[in-house]
Enzyme design. Structure first.
Site, PDB file in Angstrom:
ATOM      1  CG  ASP A   7      -4.479  -7.974  -2.717  1.00 25.14           C
ATOM      2  OD1 ASP A   7      -4.872  -8.907  -3.321  1.00 25.14           O
ATOM      3  OD2 ASP A   7      -3.014  -7.636  -2.796  1.00 25.14           O
ATOM      4  CD  GLU A  67      -6.412  -9.897  -6.868  1.00 26.54           C
ATOM      5  OE1 GLU A  67      -6.174  -8.883  -7.374  1.00 26.54           O
ATOM      6  OE2 GLU A  67      -5.710 -10.810  -6.240  1.00 26.54           O
ATOM      7  CG  ASP A 140       0.244  -7.229  -0.294  1.00 33.23           C
ATOM      8  OD1 ASP A 140      -0.275  -8.362  -0.632  1.00 33.23           O
ATOM      9  OD2 ASP A 140       1.408  -6.943   0.199  1.00 33.23           O
TER      10      ASP A 140
END
Length: 170
Positions: A7, A67, A140
């Site tokens: 992330d 991501e 996160d």
């Protein structure tokens, strides 16, 4: 399949390693790389690169799932996220590890069944899927695990379909 989920973020970069296959996932590791927001951007990126490289060496993932950067109205945030994404892409590619990108909607749909799930729903489902006693924190870390789960489940299925398609005579 061992997947490192990333992330991306320059202040906080979530990392999660999962061993999984469709319908099954086991957490191997989870963490967050933090850099000081007031620090020199180049030094922060070098620190992030070293930390990611250490994770790749330690956990030896077969693939890195990142991501996809979401472009919103805050250009500064988008740029620092893009920088962190580039570090993940560079670090994995230098080791010959494939990198795949998943949108937030894909990840949410894979772990919750709804592409519109909120962060608390994603965290709750990651906790349940992985059989954890405590929810991964901060968000996160949970998001990185969700990325890894998403790819372990969806990526493995897509790879099997591609392999089957390759066997079909033309």
């Amino acid at each position: 399949m061992r997947v490192l989920g990333v992330d991306p973020g320059l202040t906080r970069c979530g990392l999660g390693v999962v061993d999984g296959r469709p319908g099954r996932a086991v957490m191997v590791a989870v963490g967050v790389v933090r850099t000081p927001s007031g620090g020199d951007p180049g030094e922060r990126l070098v620190f992030l690169e070293r930390e990611l490289d250490a994770w790749l060496a330690r956990f030896e993932p077969e693939v890195v799932a990142v991501e996809r950067v979401f472009a919103d109205t805050n250009i500064t945030t988008v740029m620092t996220t893009a920088h962190a994404t580039a570090i993940a892409l560079l670090t994995a590619t230098k080791r010959g590890i494939p990198v795949v990108f998943h949108t937030p909607t894909e990840v949410k749909a894979a772990v919750t069944g709804s592409g519109r799930a909120d962060k608390s729903q994603v965290t709750a489902m990651v906790t349940r899927i992985l059989g954890l006693d405590v929810a991964p924190r901060p968000a996160d870390a949970a998001d990185a695990l969700a990325l890894a789960i998403c790819h372990a489940w969806r990526g493995a299925a897509e790879a099997r379909l591609a392999a089957l398609a390759a066997r079909v005579p033309r």
